[in-house]
Design a protein around this motif. Sequence first.
Motif, mmCIF file in Angstrom:
data_model
loop_
_atom_site.group_PDB
_atom_site.id
_atom_site.type_symbol
_atom_site.label_atom_id
_atom_site.label_comp_id
_atom_site.label_asym_id
_atom_site.label_seq_id
_atom_site.Cartn_x
_atom_site.Cartn_y
_atom_site.Cartn_z
ATOM 1 N N GLN A 16 0.815 -1.218 0.000
ATOM 2 C CA GLN A 16 0.000 0.000 0.000
ATOM 3 C C GLN A 16 0.844 1.262 0.000
ATOM 4 N N LEU A 17 2.132 1.152 0.336
ATOM 5 C CA LEU A 17 3.003 2.323 0.262
ATOM 6 C C LEU A 17 3.067 2.866 -1.161
ATOM 7 N N LYS A 18 2.864 1.986 -2.133
ATOM 8 C CA LYS A 18 2.865 2.422 -3.530
ATOM 9 C C LYS A 18 1.661 3.300 -3.841
ATOM 10 N N LEU A 19 0.623 3.204 -3.007
ATOM 11 C CA LEU A 19 -0.595 3.984 -3.206
ATOM 12 C C LEU A 19 -0.673 5.195 -2.290
ATOM 13 N N LEU A 20 -0.232 5.023 -1.045
ATOM 14 C CA LEU A 20 -0.386 6.070 -0.037
ATOM 15 C C LEU A 20 0.875 6.880 0.188
ATOM 16 N N GLY A 21 2.015 6.311 -0.149
ATOM 17 C CA GLY A 21 3.285 6.973 0.119
ATOM 18 C C GLY A 21 3.674 6.860 1.580
ATOM 19 N N GLU A 22 4.913 7.148 1.898
ATOM 20 C CA GLU A 22 5.367 7.048 3.281
ATOM 21 C C GLU A 22 4.689 8.073 4.177
ATOM 22 N N ASP A 23 4.435 9.270 3.642
ATOM 23 C CA ASP A 23 3.742 10.283 4.438
ATOM 24 C C ASP A 23 2.323 9.830 4.772
ATOM 25 N N GLY A 24 1.652 9.213 3.809
ATOM 26 C CA GLY A 24 0.318 8.703 4.059
ATOM 27 C C GLY A 24 0.317 7.609 5.109
ATOM 28 N N GLN A 25 1.313 6.743 5.057
ATOM 29 C CA GLN A 25 1.390 5.668 6.042
ATOM 30 C C GLN A 25 1.673 6.214 7.432
ATOM 31 N N LYS A 26 2.504 7.229 7.518
ATOM 32 C CA LYS A 26 2.767 7.862 8.813
ATOM 33 C C LYS A 26 1.510 8.538 9.352
ATOM 34 N N ALA A 27 0.721 9.129 8.447
ATOM 35 C CA ALA A 27 -0.526 9.764 8.875
ATOM 36 C C ALA A 27 -1.475 8.728 9.464
ATOM 37 N N LEU A 28 -1.528 7.553 8.858
ATOM 38 C CA LEU A 28 -2.347 6.476 9.412
ATOM 39 C C LEU A 28 -1.827 6.059 10.780
ATOM 40 N N LYS A 29 -0.524 5.954 10.901
ATOM 41 C CA LYS A 29 0.100 5.541 12.168
ATOM 42 C C LYS A 29 -0.236 6.524 13.288
ATOM 43 N N GLU A 30 -0.339 7.795 12.964
ATOM 44 C CA GLU A 30 -0.600 8.835 13.969
ATOM 45 C C GLU A 30 -2.089 9.014 14.264
ATOM 46 N N ALA A 31 -2.947 8.405 13.454
ATOM 47 C CA ALA A 31 -4.378 8.673 13.537
ATOM 48 C C ALA A 31 -5.073 7.821 14.602
ATOM 49 N N THR A 32 -6.128 8.403 15.165
ATOM 50 C CA THR A 32 -7.045 7.687 16.049
ATOM 51 C C THR A 32 -8.418 7.690 15.404
ATOM 52 N N VAL A 33 -8.963 6.509 15.202
ATOM 53 C CA VAL A 33 -10.291 6.369 14.611
ATOM 54 C C VAL A 33 -11.201 5.658 15.595
ATOM 55 N N MET A 34 -12.360 6.231 15.845
ATOM 56 C CA MET A 34 -13.374 5.556 16.645
ATOM 57 C C MET A 34 -14.347 4.850 15.723
ATOM 58 N N VAL A 35 -14.613 3.579 15.994
ATOM 59 C CA VAL A 35 -15.612 2.818 15.254
ATOM 60 C C VAL A 35 -16.746 2.498 16.216
ATOM 61 N N ALA A 36 -17.884 3.122 15.987
ATOM 62 C CA ALA A 36 -19.049 2.915 16.842
ATOM 63 C C ALA A 36 -19.887 1.786 16.260
ATOM 64 N N GLY A 37 -19.767 0.606 16.861
ATOM 65 C CA GLY A 37 -20.432 -0.578 16.351
ATOM 66 C C GLY A 37 -19.454 -1.470 15.625
ATOM 67 N N ILE A 38 -19.286 -2.703 16.090
ATOM 68 C CA ILE A 38 -18.325 -3.621 15.454
ATOM 69 C C ILE A 38 -19.037 -4.877 14.983
ATOM 70 N N GLY A 39 -20.258 -4.685 14.460
ATOM 71 C CA GLY A 39 -20.992 -5.780 13.860
ATOM 72 C C GLY A 39 -20.510 -6.043 12.447
ATOM 73 N N GLY A 40 -21.444 -6.368 11.553
ATOM 74 C CA GLY A 40 -21.049 -6.712 10.193
ATOM 75 C C GLY A 40 -20.378 -5.574 9.458
ATOM 76 N N LEU A 41 -20.907 -4.366 9.624
ATOM 77 C CA LEU A 41 -20.342 -3.187 8.958
ATOM 78 C C LEU A 41 -19.113 -2.667 9.708
ATOM 79 N N GLY A 42 -19.308 -2.335 10.976
ATOM 80 C CA GLY A 42 -18.217 -1.747 11.749
ATOM 81 C C GLY A 42 -17.064 -2.701 11.995
ATOM 82 N N GLY A 43 -17.375 -3.987 12.173
ATOM 83 C CA GLY A 43 -16.305 -4.962 12.384
ATOM 84 C C GLY A 43 -15.414 -5.090 11.163
ATOM 85 N N THR A 44 -16.037 -5.066 9.973
ATOM 86 C CA THR A 44 -15.252 -5.106 8.735
ATOM 87 C C THR A 44 -14.397 -3.857 8.601
ATOM 88 N N ALA A 45 -14.985 -2.695 8.903
ATOM 89 C CA ALA A 45 -14.225 -1.443 8.843
ATOM 90 C C ALA A 45 -13.039 -1.484 9.800
#
Length: 250
Positions: A16-45
Amino acid sequence: MEQLAGGLELERYTRQLKLLGEDGQKALKEATVMVAGIGGLGGTAALYLAAAGVGRLILAHEGVIVAPDLNRQILMDSEHLGQERMSTAIARLKQLNPHVEIEGYNSRIEYPAAWPWVEAADLVIDARYDFPERYALNRLCVDTNTPMVEAAMYGFEISLTTVIPGLTPCLECLYPELPPQWEPLGFPVLGATSGIAGCLAALEAVKWITGVGTTYAGVMHRFSSLDFACYSVRITRNPNCACCGEGGKP
């Protein structure tokens, strides 16, 4: 800034570095995402966000695993029937990617109890199954100025938009009143359809965090998994919205 570690952690993102670049990967590493609901939709996400290398996930979902969950809730399994969903989901996600920090709550979304979870997130994915929780989460995101990916499915139909408080319509702009006859646990669900919805939500989150591509902010996307028909429409804020409009402000 927490840097990407060498070795296996960096190697797992090679494709995926070929798509997002190293800066994009670092941004993901620094990010916090809340997933409200981990059923079929949220669990997949959550699964694909962990796989992508999001640094921290905050999860919320109440209850124990029951047999009807297993046609779609891919973070759950038959061996843990009757056990808490959240602990099973966290173990599965850590097994997939031990580099992701995971914070889980065996709880519904209620205002103001969920405020600290929403406030701590850079982005929220709404994958709850009932409107009262969706409305509570929507208000929390508006009040904390936290962007929210609003993803939902019913039968073969999927809808998705991204809410940016103050700029785009919020959930109450789109659906100002509770549906009068909403059966939260009785609607039909096919696992593959909820999985598609979860993948779309995860992809939208990745695009938002990395700046790659165009998000669905201010746009409602609809997709039918039965015949693959889809369309997108521009949506506008309701200035009199009880949540984000002038009428909703004290």
